[in-house]
Design a protein around this motif. Structure first.
Motif, mmCIF file in Angstrom:
data_model
loop_
_atom_site.group_PDB
_atom_site.id
_atom_site.type_symbol
_atom_site.label_atom_id
_atom_site.label_comp_id
_atom_site.label_asym_id
_atom_site.label_seq_id
_atom_site.Cartn_x
_atom_site.Cartn_y
_atom_site.Cartn_z
ATOM 1 N N PHE A 31 17.704 8.620 -14.873
ATOM 2 C CA PHE A 31 18.609 7.503 -15.170
ATOM 3 C C PHE A 31 19.062 7.535 -16.628
ATOM 4 O O PHE A 31 20.249 7.386 -16.934
ATOM 5 C CB PHE A 31 17.936 6.172 -14.866
ATOM 6 C CG PHE A 31 18.701 4.986 -15.387
ATOM 7 C CD1 PHE A 31 19.837 4.536 -14.744
ATOM 8 C CD2 PHE A 31 18.298 4.336 -16.561
ATOM 9 C CE1 PHE A 31 20.566 3.458 -15.234
ATOM 10 C CE2 PHE A 31 19.011 3.257 -17.053
ATOM 11 C CZ PHE A 31 20.142 2.820 -16.391
ATOM 12 N N VAL A 32 18.108 7.710 -17.547
ATOM 13 C CA VAL A 32 18.437 7.716 -18.977
ATOM 14 C C VAL A 32 19.392 8.854 -19.297
ATOM 15 O O VAL A 32 20.391 8.672 -20.010
ATOM 16 C CB VAL A 32 17.153 7.829 -19.819
ATOM 17 C CG1 VAL A 32 17.504 8.062 -21.290
ATOM 18 C CG2 VAL A 32 16.309 6.570 -19.670
ATOM 19 N N ALA A 77 21.952 4.799 -8.838
ATOM 20 C CA ALA A 77 22.025 5.354 -7.485
ATOM 21 C C ALA A 77 21.584 6.817 -7.451
ATOM 22 O O ALA A 77 20.783 7.231 -6.600
ATOM 23 C CB ALA A 77 23.443 5.213 -6.956
ATOM 24 N N LEU A 78 22.098 7.610 -8.388
ATOM 25 C CA LEU A 78 21.744 9.036 -8.413
ATOM 26 C C LEU A 78 20.281 9.238 -8.775
ATOM 27 O O LEU A 78 19.587 10.091 -8.192
ATOM 28 C CB LEU A 78 22.641 9.775 -9.401
ATOM 29 C CG LEU A 78 24.111 9.886 -9.004
ATOM 30 C CD1 LEU A 78 24.927 10.510 -10.137
ATOM 31 C CD2 LEU A 78 24.260 10.710 -7.729
ATOM 32 N N VAL A 87 14.986 4.442 0.599
ATOM 33 C CA VAL A 87 14.944 3.129 1.245
ATOM 34 C C VAL A 87 15.397 2.045 0.273
ATOM 35 O O VAL A 87 16.173 1.152 0.617
ATOM 36 C CB VAL A 87 13.521 2.829 1.751
ATOM 37 C CG1 VAL A 87 13.443 1.427 2.340
ATOM 38 C CG2 VAL A 87 13.100 3.856 2.782
ATOM 39 N N VAL A 88 14.929 2.139 -0.977
ATOM 40 C CA VAL A 88 15.323 1.155 -1.986
ATOM 41 C C VAL A 88 16.821 1.218 -2.254
ATOM 42 O O VAL A 88 17.499 0.204 -2.399
ATOM 43 C CB VAL A 88 14.537 1.404 -3.286
ATOM 44 C CG1 VAL A 88 15.001 0.456 -4.383
ATOM 45 C CG2 VAL A 88 13.044 1.251 -3.036
ATOM 46 N N LEU A 89 17.346 2.440 -2.293
ATOM 47 C CA LEU A 89 18.774 2.615 -2.542
ATOM 48 C C LEU A 89 19.614 2.019 -1.424
ATOM 49 O O LEU A 89 20.635 1.370 -1.671
ATOM 50 C CB LEU A 89 19.085 4.106 -2.693
ATOM 51 C CG LEU A 89 20.542 4.468 -3.003
ATOM 52 C CD1 LEU A 89 20.961 3.841 -4.324
ATOM 53 C CD2 LEU A 89 20.707 5.974 -3.047
ATOM 54 N N ALA A 90 19.179 2.234 -0.176
ATOM 55 C CA ALA A 90 19.913 1.668 0.962
ATOM 56 C C ALA A 90 19.916 0.142 0.914
ATOM 57 O O ALA A 90 20.935 -0.513 1.151
ATOM 58 C CB ALA A 90 19.307 2.161 2.267
ATOM 59 N N ALA A 91 18.763 -0.440 0.597
ATOM 60 C CA ALA A 91 18.682 -1.897 0.506
ATOM 61 C C ALA A 91 19.547 -2.421 -0.636
ATOM 62 O O ALA A 91 20.218 -3.446 -0.515
ATOM 63 C CB ALA A 91 17.230 -2.323 0.305
ATOM 64 N N PHE A 92 19.539 -1.697 -1.746
ATOM 65 C CA PHE A 92 20.351 -2.085 -2.897
ATOM 66 C C PHE A 92 21.838 -2.044 -2.559
ATOM 67 O O PHE A 92 22.600 -2.936 -2.930
ATOM 68 C CB PHE A 92 20.042 -1.137 -4.065
ATOM 69 C CG PHE A 92 20.912 -1.353 -5.262
ATOM 70 C CD1 PHE A 92 20.694 -2.422 -6.115
ATOM 71 C CD2 PHE A 92 21.975 -0.489 -5.539
ATOM 72 C CE1 PHE A 92 21.500 -2.624 -7.225
ATOM 73 C CE2 PHE A 92 22.783 -0.684 -6.636
ATOM 74 C CZ PHE A 92 22.545 -1.760 -7.485
ATOM 75 N N ALA A 93 22.266 -1.021 -1.841
ATOM 76 C CA ALA A 93 23.668 -0.891 -1.463
ATOM 77 C C ALA A 93 24.097 -2.022 -0.533
ATOM 78 O O ALA A 93 25.182 -2.589 -0.666
ATOM 79 C CB ALA A 93 23.909 0.460 -0.801
ATOM 80 N N THR A 94 23.223 -2.358 0.424
ATOM 81 C CA THR A 94 23.534 -3.447 1.354
ATOM 82 C C THR A 94 23.653 -4.774 0.620
ATOM 83 O O THR A 94 24.582 -5.556 0.846
ATOM 84 C CB THR A 94 22.448 -3.549 2.433
ATOM 85 O OG1 THR A 94 22.352 -2.297 3.122
ATOM 86 C CG2 THR A 94 22.780 -4.646 3.431
#
Length: 289
Positions: A31-32, A77-78, A87-94
């Motif tokens: 991320f950084v 996201a990346l 799983v966390v990314l999918a929940a975040f997108a929703t």
């Protein structure tokens, strides 16, 4: 046996903990790196592109802030994808999609004013200090913001107008050009000399300090009214150097005094009635005049 059993129990937790720590470290590191590189490269590219095309500084600053936000979201996201947070990314997108939909419905007017403000700042139909008219209103622009435009009326009242109202209206910018014509209609009597009146109007227009020599003042006959011949006194001024209304008032007063001095009539509308009048007394007697 107890220490051995305890060691086995701890061993069951060591691997998951190490795996979780490794995943978090990978996420933070990625991320950084992505955020720092993306912010430096993408933001710089957007800024240079907008400045090269001559966009307003307010829009450039807004674009930079929006770019940083987009870079941050993409970096999250990346990084989550690379670290294995699927799983966390999918929940975040929703959640983000639902939140964006709710905000979009709740802030339709705000978004419309915001977009209109961007177009006003970029297209510049008017700028700070301009005298504009729209939908029967008028004022001098004090400040243009992304959501509203603030104007001062000629009575020194502050008017705050949503940008979408100005973007969707026919706006007249009275000081956009270097030359503007000041026109005043002067009515003279049918028995008065048109050439004498025209000469007086042009002479008084030429004596006004703000009037241009080219285009020269003029006074054509524009209409034949019920009780007057109307000449349109015309002169040209620079609206940014001289106020339209003060010049018009000065012109009107000067011509009125000149007409009075030369005995040129300025008739007011009148109506002539003809025919018979029947007068009926209370007792029923009728008399004719």
């Amino acid at each position: 046996m107890v220490p051995l059993q305890l060691g086995l129990d701890l061993g069951q937790y060591v691997a998951p903990i190490i795996s979780a720590i490794t995943t978090i470290v990978i996420f933070v590191f990625v991320f950084v790196v992505l955020f720092v590189v993306g912010r430096l490269v993408v933001t710089s590219a957007v800024e240079k592109s907008l400045r090269r095309r001559g966009f307003d500084e307010t829009i450039v600053g807004l674009a930079e802030s929006a770019t940083i936000g987009v870079v941050a979201v993409l970096s999250v996201a990346l990084a989550a994808t690379i670290a294995g947070f699927g799983v966390v990314l999918a929940a975040f997108a929703t959640l983000a999609g639902a939140l964006a939909l709710a905000v979009g419905f709740a802030a339709q007017d705000l978004i419309a004013n915001f977009v209109a403000g961007v177009f006003i700042l970029q297209d510049e139909p008017f700028t700070t200090g301009d005298w504009i008219e729209w939908d029967g209103n008028s004022g001098v622009v004090r400040e243009i913001e992304l959501r509203v435009t603030k104007l001062d009326t000629f009575d020194n009242e502050l008017v705050t107008v949503p940008n979408s109202d100005l973007a969707n209206a026919a706006v007249v910018n009275n000081v956009a050009n270097d030359e503007r014509r000041v026109s005043v209609g002067f009515g003279i009597g049918y028995d008065d000399d048109i050439e004498q009146a025209r000469e007086a109007i042009i002479d008084e227009a030429s004596n006004i300090e703000a009037a241009f020599d080219d285009p020269a003042p003029s006074a054509p006959v524009v209409s034949l009214g019920d009780s007057a011949v109307v000449l349109s006194g015309r002169l040209w001024i620079d609206p940014r150097e001289h106020g339209y209304k003060p010049v018009r008032a000065e012109f009107l007063e000067a011509v009125k005094e000149r007409f009075d001095a030369e005995g040129i009539d300025m008739p007011y509308p009148n109506t002539e009635l003809s025919g018979d009048i029947e007068v009926r007394n209370v007792d029923g007697a009728v008399g004719d005049d």
